[in-house]
Design a protein around this motif. Structure first.
Motif, PDB file in Angstrom:
ATOM      1  N   THR A   1       0.250  -0.340 -11.363  1.00  0.00           N
ATOM      2  CA  THR A   1      -0.816   0.421 -10.712  1.00  0.00           C
ATOM      3  C   THR A   1      -0.395   0.898  -9.324  1.00  0.00           C
ATOM      4  N   SER A   2       0.242   0.007  -8.567  1.00  0.00           N
ATOM      5  CA  SER A   2       0.658   0.356  -7.209  1.00  0.00           C
ATOM      6  C   SER A   2       1.656   1.508  -7.194  1.00  0.00           C
ATOM      7  N   TRP A   3       2.681   1.404  -8.053  1.00  0.00           N
ATOM      8  CA  TRP A   3       3.686   2.467  -8.064  1.00  0.00           C
ATOM      9  C   TRP A   3       3.120   3.777  -8.577  1.00  0.00           C
ATOM     10  N   ALA A   4       2.232   3.701  -9.561  1.00  0.00           N
ATOM     11  CA  ALA A   4       1.605   4.926 -10.078  1.00  0.00           C
ATOM     12  C   ALA A   4       0.793   5.609  -8.983  1.00  0.00           C
ATOM     13  N   LEU A   5      -0.055   4.830  -8.284  1.00  0.00           N
ATOM     14  CA  LEU A   5      -0.860   5.386  -7.203  1.00  0.00           C
ATOM     15  C   LEU A   5       0.008   5.875  -6.055  1.00  0.00           C
ATOM     16  N   TYR A   6       1.018   5.079  -5.735  1.00  0.00           N
ATOM     17  CA  TYR A   6       1.861   5.403  -4.583  1.00  0.00           C
ATOM     18  C   TYR A   6       2.585   6.729  -4.788  1.00  0.00           C
TER      19      TYR A   6
ATOM     20  N   MET B   1      -0.927   3.014   2.633  1.00  0.00           N
ATOM     21  CA  MET B   1      -2.194   2.428   3.104  1.00  0.00           C
ATOM     22  C   MET B   1      -3.273   2.521   2.025  1.00  0.00           C
ATOM     23  N   LEU B   2      -3.379   3.678   1.407  1.00  0.00           N
ATOM     24  CA  LEU B   2      -4.374   3.850   0.348  1.00  0.00           C
ATOM     25  C   LEU B   2      -4.095   2.914  -0.821  1.00  0.00           C
ATOM     26  N   THR B   3      -2.835   2.822  -1.201  1.00  0.00           N
ATOM     27  CA  THR B   3      -2.447   1.954  -2.321  1.00  0.00           C
ATOM     28  C   THR B   3      -2.710   0.484  -1.999  1.00  0.00           C
ATOM     29  N   SER B   4      -2.387   0.066  -0.784  1.00  0.00           N
ATOM     30  CA  SER B   4      -2.586  -1.334  -0.381  1.00  0.00           C
ATOM     31  C   SER B   4      -4.054  -1.728  -0.425  1.00  0.00           C
ATOM     32  N   ILE B   5      -4.928  -0.861   0.074  1.00  0.00           N
ATOM     33  CA  ILE B   5      -6.360  -1.159   0.097  1.00  0.00           C
ATOM     34  C   ILE B   5      -6.913  -1.260  -1.324  1.00  0.00           C
ATOM     35  N   LEU B   6      -6.490  -0.353  -2.197  1.00  0.00           N
ATOM     36  CA  LEU B   6      -7.013  -0.329  -3.557  1.00  0.00           C
ATOM     37  C   LEU B   6      -6.498  -1.481  -4.419  1.00  0.00           C
ATOM     38  N   THR B   7      -5.281  -1.947  -4.144  1.00  0.00           N
ATOM     39  CA  THR B   7      -4.671  -2.959  -5.022  1.00  0.00           C
ATOM     40  C   THR B   7      -4.624  -4.358  -4.414  1.00  0.00           C
TER      41      THR B   7
ATOM     42  N   ARG C   1      -8.174 -10.906   1.442  1.00  0.00           N
ATOM     43  CA  ARG C   1      -7.402 -11.785   2.310  1.00  0.00           C
ATOM     44  C   ARG C   1      -5.967 -11.245   2.398  1.00  0.00           C
ATOM     45  N   GLY C   2      -5.424 -11.258   3.598  1.00  0.00           N
ATOM     46  CA  GLY C   2      -4.056 -10.785   3.789  1.00  0.00           C
ATOM     47  C   GLY C   2      -3.919  -9.280   3.819  1.00  0.00           C
ATOM     48  N   VAL C   3      -5.058  -8.554   3.878  1.00  0.00           N
ATOM     49  CA  VAL C   3      -4.963  -7.100   3.828  1.00  0.00           C
ATOM     50  C   VAL C   3      -4.347  -6.533   5.118  1.00  0.00           C
TER      51      VAL C   3
ATOM     52  N   PHE D   1       0.179  -3.632   7.528  1.00  0.00           N
ATOM     53  CA  PHE D   1       1.355  -3.568   8.397  1.00  0.00           C
ATOM     54  C   PHE D   1       2.608  -3.356   7.553  1.00  0.00           C
ATOM     55  N   GLY D   2       2.610  -3.975   6.372  1.00  0.00           N
ATOM     56  CA  GLY D   2       3.750  -3.842   5.479  1.00  0.00           C
ATOM     57  C   GLY D   2       3.955  -2.444   4.948  1.00  0.00           C
ATOM     58  N   VAL D   3       2.946  -1.598   5.131  1.00  0.00           N
ATOM     59  CA  VAL D   3       3.084  -0.196   4.740  1.00  0.00           C
ATOM     60  C   VAL D   3       4.272   0.427   5.464  1.00  0.00           C
TER      61      VAL D   3
END
Length: 313
Positions: free
Chosen positions: A80-85, A121-127, A169-171, A176-178
């Motif tokens: 999902t992350s790679w598809a969205l990213y 950022m968008l991918t991190s928030i969604l996943t 949690r950890g978002v 930052f990891g973006v």
């Protein structure tokens, strides 16, 4: 769906990213599990850490099968992350490229960095909810009381015991990891452009060759292999500590140990020193490089050949 319109391009990017995420996860999940166990280890001992974790998992948690605990959320999360990213990154980059083209300019390093950062950022928030469940499953044995038996069990337990905030949690460390992905893709794109320019060669060695004789040689898998390696190493050296922070804050009992990101940083620094921020770096390097190779090779090849398959369908 043949053709080169925006919808076709978006579909290709999404499928290419989704496929890359699945293949890389299936190949390298055990190393991800070992890395996560090391990241959440709060002891100061660093002697034979990876071997100790591997031996403990094999002997105490059910043999080889135990190394695939948490595979489902990892598959869901990565695909999902790679598809969205890739979908978001491609669209943002294309929009910026269209604007630059009208101004007769080229995309700069900052353009790639910002496009990748926004997509990340968008991918991190969604996943992020998926990664919370995945981290908790990978960080504990299935035999421990209260451990999540499955992805759906984990989701329901978090919802009923922690509410919606539990899924995020950890978002902050994740956001930052973006910067890691932004730095990686900035380096990858610039290396790619540099390599592309070098692959313009004359059809003959004749010094009087006409411009029409200039031909294009496509980039090969070796090119993608080298470029993805260099860009990943560059980004990894700069941003690895955020992964440790994210893993610490996503564990089951994180709320009992850390009051937040700042407190986690202070405690790790006080008890474990600088090395504490780099726990799991060894298996992470072993994991991320093959993962990067698989991801980018699968992505680039799927992206190259999928349009032809679609046009023939």
């Amino acid at each position: 769906m043949a053709g080169h319109d925006g919808s076709s391009s978006s579909f290709v990017e999404t499928v290419a990213g989704f496929t890359a995420g699945i293949v890389s996860t299936l190949c390298l999940h055990p190393l991800d599990l070992i890395k996560t166990r090391l990241q959440v280890d709060r002891s100061s001992s660093r002697v034979n850490g990876s071997l100790r974790v591997v031996r403990g998992i094999f002997q105490n948690e059910g043999g080889v099968k135990a190394f695939y605990r948490g595979l489902t959320p990892n598959l869901i999360g990565n695909s999902t992350s790679w598809a969205l990213y890739f979908l978001c990154y491609s669209n943002i980059k294309t929009a910026r490229w269209t604007w630059c083209r009208s101004l007769e300019e080229e995309l700069t390093s900052s353009d790639y960095f910002l496009a990748s950062g926004a997509a990340g950022m968008l991918t991190s928030i969604l996943t992020n909810p998926i990664w919370v469940i995945k981290t908790r499953m990978l960080s504990t044995s299935s035999r421990i009381p209260g451990a999540y038996a499955s992805f759906t069990t984990g989701a329901s337990q978090i919802y009923y015991s922690e509410g919606i905030p539990g899924f995020y949690r950890g978002v902050l460390p994740a956001l930052f990891g973006v910067s890691h992905g932004a730095l990686q893709f900035m380096a990858y794109e610039k290396l790619k452009l540099r390599r592309i320019k070098k692959t313009f060669t004359l059809a003959s060695d004749d010094d009087h060759a006409e411009p029409q004789q200039v031909r294009w040689r496509e980039l090969g898998n070796l090119d993608f292999f080298v470029m993805s390696s260099l860009s990943k190493i560059f980004a990894g050296c700069v941003t690895y500590p955020y992964q440790v922070l994210r893993s610490r804050l996503q564990t089951y009992d994180a709320h009992l140990i850390y009051r937040g990101v700042q407190d986690a940083i202070v405690q790790i620094w006080a008890k474990e020193g600088v090395a504490g921020f780099y726990k799991g770096l060894g298996p992470n390097v072993l994991r991320v490089l093959p993962s990067t190779w698989v991801t980018f090779l699968v992505y680039e090849n799927t992206r190259a050949y999928l349009p032809d398959l679609i046009s023939r369908a």
